[in-house]
Design a protein around this motif. Structure first.
Motif, mmCIF file in Angstrom:
data_model
loop_
_atom_site.group_PDB
_atom_site.id
_atom_site.type_symbol
_atom_site.label_atom_id
_atom_site.label_comp_id
_atom_site.label_asym_id
_atom_site.label_seq_id
_atom_site.Cartn_x
_atom_site.Cartn_y
_atom_site.Cartn_z
ATOM 1 N N TYR A 120 -79.713 -16.904 -80.582
ATOM 2 C CA TYR A 120 -79.734 -16.793 -79.123
ATOM 3 C C TYR A 120 -78.834 -15.679 -78.600
ATOM 4 O O TYR A 120 -78.377 -15.719 -77.465
ATOM 5 C CB TYR A 120 -79.303 -18.132 -78.478
ATOM 6 N N TYR A 121 -78.598 -14.673 -79.429
ATOM 7 C CA TYR A 121 -77.697 -13.598 -78.999
ATOM 8 C C TYR A 121 -78.362 -12.666 -77.985
ATOM 9 O O TYR A 121 -77.707 -11.832 -77.373
ATOM 10 C CB TYR A 121 -77.237 -12.781 -80.209
ATOM 11 N N ALA A 166 -71.369 -15.012 -74.101
ATOM 12 C CA ALA A 166 -70.529 -15.695 -75.092
ATOM 13 C C ALA A 166 -70.157 -17.093 -74.607
ATOM 14 O O ALA A 166 -70.142 -18.053 -75.394
ATOM 15 C CB ALA A 166 -69.272 -14.868 -75.363
ATOM 16 N N GLU A 167 -69.890 -17.233 -73.325
ATOM 17 C CA GLU A 167 -69.519 -18.539 -72.770
ATOM 18 C C GLU A 167 -70.710 -19.500 -72.807
ATOM 19 O O GLU A 167 -70.562 -20.667 -73.191
ATOM 20 C CB GLU A 167 -69.039 -18.364 -71.330
ATOM 21 N N LEU A 169 -73.657 -24.064 -75.426
ATOM 22 C CA LEU A 169 -74.874 -24.506 -76.093
ATOM 23 C C LEU A 169 -74.565 -24.983 -77.504
ATOM 24 O O LEU A 169 -75.095 -26.010 -77.962
ATOM 25 C CB LEU A 169 -75.890 -23.352 -76.142
ATOM 26 N N LEU A 170 -73.707 -24.274 -78.200
ATOM 27 C CA LEU A 170 -73.327 -24.640 -79.562
ATOM 28 C C LEU A 170 -72.640 -26.002 -79.569
ATOM 29 O O LEU A 170 -72.879 -26.838 -80.455
ATOM 30 C CB LEU A 170 -72.401 -23.565 -80.137
ATOM 31 N N GLU A 171 -71.809 -26.244 -78.583
ATOM 32 C CA GLU A 171 -71.091 -27.527 -78.492
ATOM 33 C C GLU A 171 -72.065 -28.679 -78.266
ATOM 34 O O GLU A 171 -71.969 -29.727 -78.921
ATOM 35 C CB GLU A 171 -70.077 -27.455 -77.347
ATOM 36 N N ARG A 172 -73.042 -28.479 -77.366
ATOM 37 C CA ARG A 172 -74.012 -29.535 -77.080
ATOM 38 C C ARG A 172 -74.932 -29.784 -78.272
ATOM 39 O O ARG A 172 -75.296 -30.932 -78.570
ATOM 40 C CB ARG A 172 -74.862 -29.160 -75.871
ATOM 41 N N ALA A 173 -75.310 -28.703 -78.954
ATOM 42 C CA ALA A 173 -76.241 -28.833 -80.079
ATOM 43 C C ALA A 173 -75.626 -29.558 -81.257
ATOM 44 O O ALA A 173 -76.342 -30.127 -82.087
ATOM 45 C CB ALA A 173 -76.710 -27.438 -80.520
ATOM 46 N N SER A 174 -74.304 -29.551 -81.343
ATOM 47 C CA SER A 174 -73.637 -30.182 -82.472
ATOM 48 C C SER A 174 -73.491 -31.707 -82.308
ATOM 49 O O SER A 174 -73.130 -32.418 -83.256
ATOM 50 C CB SER A 174 -72.244 -29.552 -82.682
#
Length: 323
Positions: free
Chosen positions: A299-300, A305-306, A311-316
């Protein structure tokens, strides 16, 4: 009229006429002519050593002008060599390195010419040395330019392929943040909403209102736009090339057809809840070489970055998936 010459005869005590013999006359004439010829030859020889004719002076000036032109040509070749060396250095250290191509060896770039003597026809002149040396430099420089030109042609092909590769990778989020309610479930073990059994979830679920736009995450070709795959409902598959494929499931309706070429960001369908789905959302998968991989790594292209960090936090989070 020649003068008559006399001599005094002491025996007769009288003057007698000198009689010139014809043989002596011929001898004296021959000696005179020979002496004159030798003198003339000596004069011409000495004059040629110290005094140059107009033609010789013109030839000397022409030779000096030629030597000056060769010196100027060598200076220009020095400048061209410096520029070419700089291009060669950047070619090996930057361009070929970036596009993962092997650097061109120095001996290949600056190789000479073996075999027959290419400059035999330039031998035997007063300035053969400078002429041959200049021609050798010119030939080697020309060969280096050809090698570099071919290298840049190769880099251009690699760059075009790299650009195509970068455009083809599924690198954006298929649902925009403005339309998305939340990122409901990520890649990994999740609770099945129907069986309540913990199982592996091979995609990411983006909740959004029914009819929200879905965008192609990379350039490619639509290979499927149907509802015949179990559980996916109305879904689209896009082949991006280079072993990449993306899948968009539970659609309300399509905006593309099979074999259609699409670009990253093109509208391909709309969010729905068809197939094995608990609520309106997009189930999104990324495939590489026939294996499903985590879409979070791609998703770059359209997230800051924020946003990516959130998104990374929710996906984990290990929660319940929507399909």
């Amino acid at each position: 009229m020649s003068k008559v010459k006399f001599y005094y005869d002491s025996d007769t005590l009288s003057y007698k006429k000198i009689e010139r013999k014809k043989r002596n006359t011929v001898k004296y004439a021959f000696i005179f002519i020979l002496a004159s010829a030798l003198f003339a030859f000596l004069f011409v020889f000495l004059a040629s050593q110290f005094v140059k004719s107009p033609k010789e002076r013109a030839l000397v000036r022409e030779l000096q002008h030629m030597e000056l032109q060769y010196k100027l040509l060598n200076k220009k070749m020095d400048q061209a060599q410096n520029v070419l060396s700089n291009v060669e250095e950047r070619d090996n250290a930057i361009y070929r390195l970036y596009f993962e191509a092997n650097p061109i060896p120095e001996e290949q770039r600056k190789a000479g010419f073996g075999g027959i003597n290419r400059y035999k026809g330039l031998e035997g002149f007063d300035n053969s040395k400078i002429i041959i040396a200049t021609n050798k430099r010119m030939d080697i420089l020309q060969k280096q330019i050809v090698v570099q030109s071919k290298s840049l042609d190769e880099i251009a092909v690699l760059a075009a392929d790299k650009e195509k590769f970068l455009a083809s990778i599924p690198a954006i989020q298929p649902v925009s943040n403005e339309d998305m309610t939340r990122m409901a479930s990520g890649y990994g073990y999740r609770t099945d909403p129907f069986t309540k059994v913990r199982k592996f979830h091979y995609g990411m679920d983006f909740t959004a209102p029914r009819g929200s736009p879905i965008y192609a995450s990379g350039d490619g070709t639509v290979t499927r736009a149907d509802n015949t795959a179990t559980g996916y409902g109305n879904h689209i598959r896009i082949d991006h090339g280079y072993g990449y494929e993306s899948l968009y499931a539970h659609l309300y309706k399509y905006n593309v057809r099979v074999n259609q070429k699409v670009k990253r960001g093109d509208l391909i369908g709309f969010v729905g809840s068809t197939g094995r789905s608990e609520a309106p959302h997009l189930h999104y998968e990324v495939w590489k070489d026939d294996d499903r991989i985590n879409p979070i790594n791609f998703y770059y292209g359209n997230l800051s970055a924020e946003e990516y960090s959130k998104l990374l936090e929710r996906a984990s989070l290990e929660n319940q998936s929507l399909d």
